[in-house]
Design a protein around this motif. Structure first.
Motif, PDB file in Angstrom:
ATOM      1  N   VAL A  38       0.100 -17.018 -21.757  1.00  0.00           N
ATOM      2  CA  VAL A  38      -0.725 -16.615 -22.914  1.00  0.00           C
ATOM      3  C   VAL A  38      -1.825 -17.646 -23.187  1.00  0.00           C
ATOM      4  O   VAL A  38      -2.957 -17.302 -23.494  1.00  0.00           O
ATOM      5  CB  VAL A  38       0.172 -16.436 -24.165  1.00  0.00           C
ATOM      6  N   VAL A  39      -1.464 -18.922 -23.069  1.00  0.00           N
ATOM      7  CA  VAL A  39      -2.392 -20.009 -23.403  1.00  0.00           C
ATOM      8  C   VAL A  39      -2.653 -20.825 -22.141  1.00  0.00           C
ATOM      9  O   VAL A  39      -1.720 -21.386 -21.577  1.00  0.00           O
ATOM     10  CB  VAL A  39      -1.733 -20.971 -24.429  1.00  0.00           C
ATOM     11  N   GLY A  40      -3.887 -20.929 -21.685  1.00  0.00           N
ATOM     12  CA  GLY A  40      -4.192 -21.743 -20.498  1.00  0.00           C
ATOM     13  C   GLY A  40      -3.960 -23.229 -20.776  1.00  0.00           C
ATOM     14  O   GLY A  40      -3.807 -23.636 -21.936  1.00  0.00           O
ATOM     15  N   PRO A  41      -3.923 -24.047 -19.736  1.00  0.00           N
ATOM     16  CA  PRO A  41      -3.593 -25.467 -19.914  1.00  0.00           C
ATOM     17  C   PRO A  41      -4.568 -26.233 -20.804  1.00  0.00           C
ATOM     18  O   PRO A  41      -4.173 -27.168 -21.504  1.00  0.00           O
ATOM     19  CB  PRO A  41      -3.596 -26.036 -18.485  1.00  0.00           C
ATOM     20  N   THR A  42      -5.828 -25.818 -20.790  1.00  0.00           N
ATOM     21  CA  THR A  42      -6.811 -26.538 -21.617  1.00  0.00           C
ATOM     22  C   THR A  42      -6.559 -26.271 -23.098  1.00  0.00           C
ATOM     23  O   THR A  42      -6.517 -27.182 -23.930  1.00  0.00           O
ATOM     24  CB  THR A  42      -8.245 -26.080 -21.249  1.00  0.00           C
ATOM     25  N   ARG A  43      -6.356 -24.977 -23.405  1.00  0.00           N
ATOM     26  CA  ARG A  43      -6.085 -24.599 -24.807  1.00  0.00           C
ATOM     27  C   ARG A  43      -4.736 -25.166 -25.257  1.00  0.00           C
ATOM     28  O   ARG A  43      -4.556 -25.526 -26.420  1.00  0.00           O
ATOM     29  CB  ARG A  43      -6.075 -23.075 -24.937  1.00  0.00           C
ATOM     30  N   LEU A  44      -3.801 -25.252 -24.294  1.00  0.00           N
ATOM     31  CA  LEU A  44      -2.474 -25.802 -24.628  1.00  0.00           C
ATOM     32  C   LEU A  44      -2.601 -27.228 -25.169  1.00  0.00           C
ATOM     33  O   LEU A  44      -1.908 -27.616 -26.112  1.00  0.00           O
ATOM     34  CB  LEU A  44      -1.586 -25.784 -23.379  1.00  0.00           C
ATOM     35  N   LEU A  45      -3.533 -27.996 -24.573  1.00  0.00           N
ATOM     36  CA  LEU A  45      -3.709 -29.381 -25.044  1.00  0.00           C
ATOM     37  C   LEU A  45      -4.228 -29.404 -26.475  1.00  0.00           C
ATOM     38  O   LEU A  45      -3.808 -30.234 -27.294  1.00  0.00           O
ATOM     39  CB  LEU A  45      -4.687 -30.133 -24.139  1.00  0.00           C
ATOM     40  N   MET A 103      -3.590 -27.130 -28.631  1.00  0.00           N
ATOM     41  CA  MET A 103      -2.466 -26.691 -29.467  1.00  0.00           C
ATOM     42  C   MET A 103      -1.485 -27.842 -29.687  1.00  0.00           C
ATOM     43  O   MET A 103      -0.973 -28.056 -30.788  1.00  0.00           O
ATOM     44  CB  MET A 103      -1.771 -25.528 -28.732  1.00  0.00           C
ATOM     45  N   ALA A 104      -1.236 -28.616 -28.628  1.00  0.00           N
ATOM     46  CA  ALA A 104      -0.267 -29.721 -28.725  1.00  0.00           C
ATOM     47  C   ALA A 104      -0.868 -30.931 -29.438  1.00  0.00           C
ATOM     48  O   ALA A 104      -0.198 -31.629 -30.198  1.00  0.00           O
ATOM     49  CB  ALA A 104       0.182 -30.122 -27.328  1.00  0.00           C
ATOM     50  N   GLY A 105      -2.165 -31.173 -29.216  1.00  0.00           N
ATOM     51  CA  GLY A 105      -2.813 -32.385 -29.742  1.00  0.00           C
ATOM     52  C   GLY A 105      -3.087 -33.350 -28.591  1.00  0.00           C
ATOM     53  O   GLY A 105      -2.155 -33.688 -27.837  1.00  0.00           O
ATOM     54  N   TYR A 157      -0.686 -35.696 -25.936  1.00  0.00           N
ATOM     55  CA  TYR A 157      -0.827 -35.736 -24.469  1.00  0.00           C
ATOM     56  C   TYR A 157      -0.976 -37.184 -24.003  1.00  0.00           C
ATOM     57  O   TYR A 157      -0.369 -37.617 -23.028  1.00  0.00           O
ATOM     58  CB  TYR A 157      -2.035 -34.892 -24.044  1.00  0.00           C
ATOM     59  N   GLN A 158      -1.785 -37.966 -24.747  1.00  0.00           N
ATOM     60  CA  GLN A 158      -1.971 -39.362 -24.349  1.00  0.00           C
ATOM     61  C   GLN A 158      -0.661 -40.143 -24.459  1.00  0.00           C
ATOM     62  O   GLN A 158      -0.278 -40.888 -23.555  1.00  0.00           O
ATOM     63  CB  GLN A 158      -3.042 -40.041 -25.211  1.00  0.00           C
ATOM     64  N   ALA A 159       0.040 -39.918 -25.565  1.00  0.00           N
ATOM     65  CA  ALA A 159       1.289 -40.666 -25.784  1.00  0.00           C
ATOM     66  C   ALA A 159       2.299 -40.383 -24.669  1.00  0.00           C
ATOM     67  O   ALA A 159       2.928 -41.291 -24.136  1.00  0.00           O
ATOM     68  CB  ALA A 159       1.871 -40.292 -27.153  1.00  0.00           C
ATOM     69  N   VAL A 160       2.433 -39.097 -24.292  1.00  0.00           N
ATOM     70  CA  VAL A 160       3.443 -38.744 -23.279  1.00  0.00           C
ATOM     71  C   VAL A 160       2.950 -39.123 -21.880  1.00  0.00           C
ATOM     72  O   VAL A 160       3.693 -39.719 -21.091  1.00  0.00           O
ATOM     73  CB  VAL A 160       3.792 -37.229 -23.359  1.00  0.00           C
TER      74      VAL A 160
END
Ligand code: NAD
Ligand SMILES: Cc1ncc(C=O)c(C(=O)O)c1O
Length: 311
Positions: free
Chosen positions: A226-233, A235-237, A241-244
């Motif tokens: 439903v959500v591509g990887p770019t939009r997923l970022l 959505m997650a923040g 992403y940087q922290a993980v």
């Protein structure tokens, strides 16, 4: 006026060829499906009704006049063709030999599109007399169900072919994604990054095959459909992403070869559905049942996804 070719030829009638041929034929092209193997042609002819049923189920665009003819006569397959789609095994020398056979039989204006999974187009084009006519057209398996095609020009590809092929793809209601040439292109780079980590997790005994399939299907698979990887970022923040990624990326598998346990399975003749064993074991009738479940699931998912906006 439709941009579809009036006559198209598909070379290679294995896993990919028949679905490619049927998709174009349903949209209105006269398609000739060619293979060197009589058995491969017979299998494709026998399965054609099922493939047509799948196209019907997903409301694939249809126009009168389209058809597929099946055969092992190359000259007959190429008569009047405007677009050739090559789908023979992923071996550079074989593909180059096929291109030489094709070029000896057709005019310079005939487009040759290759369904290679990732061999650089520029490498393949080196052997062509008219290198500008070769372009990557990467369908995803099963080709009559996955409505996205990667279009990859090589260094020598005639630039006008890119838009021309994109229009052809849109004419049968698939999404063309135009890319720059890179080994594996985009789809397989992402898929093989996922597969590399998955195989490492299995090899290290971190998770069972059943657990892995469930985690990927219901975790990232469901979400990414439903959500591509770019939009997923978004959505997650990006901060998350940087922290993980700051601790996780260095821990991810970075092996450069196929895992040994996969090589061992291949040596033992365990290739998957085609040999009755692979990552899982299959008893009598299991492979057919699994294939059916997968196709049924893909039809249902495609119908649902087509009602959801691109987010
Ligand atoms: N299988 C997939 O999931 C998939 C997905 C996308 C792209 N591809 C790519 O599509 C291409 C075809 O893959 P496939 O899985 O359909 O292969 P396959 O092995 O299932 O089928 C290839 C067919 O080509 C035929 N063939 C061999 N030499 C030939 C020749 N000289 N002339 C005509 N036919 C010949 C074989 O008899 C066979 O029927 C490969 O480049 C592959 O990487 C495969
Ligand atoms: C494992 C694998 N490798 C290559 C491709 C396509 O080029 C596919 C696919 O289309 O599904 C695949 O699953």
């Amino acid at each position: 006026m439709s941009s579809l070719p009036t006559v198209a030829t598909v070379i290679g009638s294995g896993t990919m060829g028949p679905g490619i041929a049927a998709t174009l034929a349903r949209a209105g092209s006269t398609v000739r499906l060619y293979d060197i193997s009589e058995d491969a042609i017979a299998r494709a002819e026998a399965a054609y009704g099922v493939v047509q049923g799948v196209l019907e189920a997903v409301d694939s665009p249809s126009a009168p006049g389209g058809s597929v003819t099946f055969g092992t006569d190359l000259d007959a397959a190429l008569a009047g063709t405007e677009l050739i789609i090559e789908a023979v095994p992923e071996k550079l020398e074989l593909k180059q030999k096929v291109f030489a056979d094709l070029e000896a039989r057709v005019g310079d204006d005939v487009i040759i599109a290759t369904n290679t999974s990732g061999i650089p187009i520029s490498t393949m084009a080196k052997s062509l007399t008219v290198p500008g006519r070769l372009i990557g057209m990467h369908w995803s398996n099963p080709p009559h169900l996955i409505p996205m095609i990667e279009i990859i020009p090589g260094e020598a590809t005639d630039p006008t072919l890119v838009d021309k092929l994109a229009e052809i793809v849109k004419a049968f209601n698939y999404v063309p994604v135009i890319e720059k040439e890179i080994p594996g292109f985009v789809e397989n780079r992402v898929l093989y990054a996922i597969l590399r980590e998955c195989m490492a997790l299995l090899e290290e005994g971190i998770v069972t095959p059943e657990g892995l399939d469930a985690a990927v299907k219901w975790g990232i698979g469901y979400k990414l459909s439903v959500v591509g990887p770019t939009r997923l970022l978004d959505m997650a923040g990006l901060d998350i992403y940087q922290a993980v990624s700051s601790y996780l990326n260095k821990d991810l598998d970075n092996s450069t070869d196929t895992p040994q346990f996969i090589k061992d399975k291949i040596a033992a003749g365990e290739l998957g559905f085609k040999s009755g064993a692979g990552m899982y074991e299959y008893g009598e009738g299991d492979v057919d049942a699994k294939r059916k479940e997968i196709i049924t699931g893909l039809i249902a998912a495609r119908k649902t996804l087509s009602t959801i906006p691109n987010v």
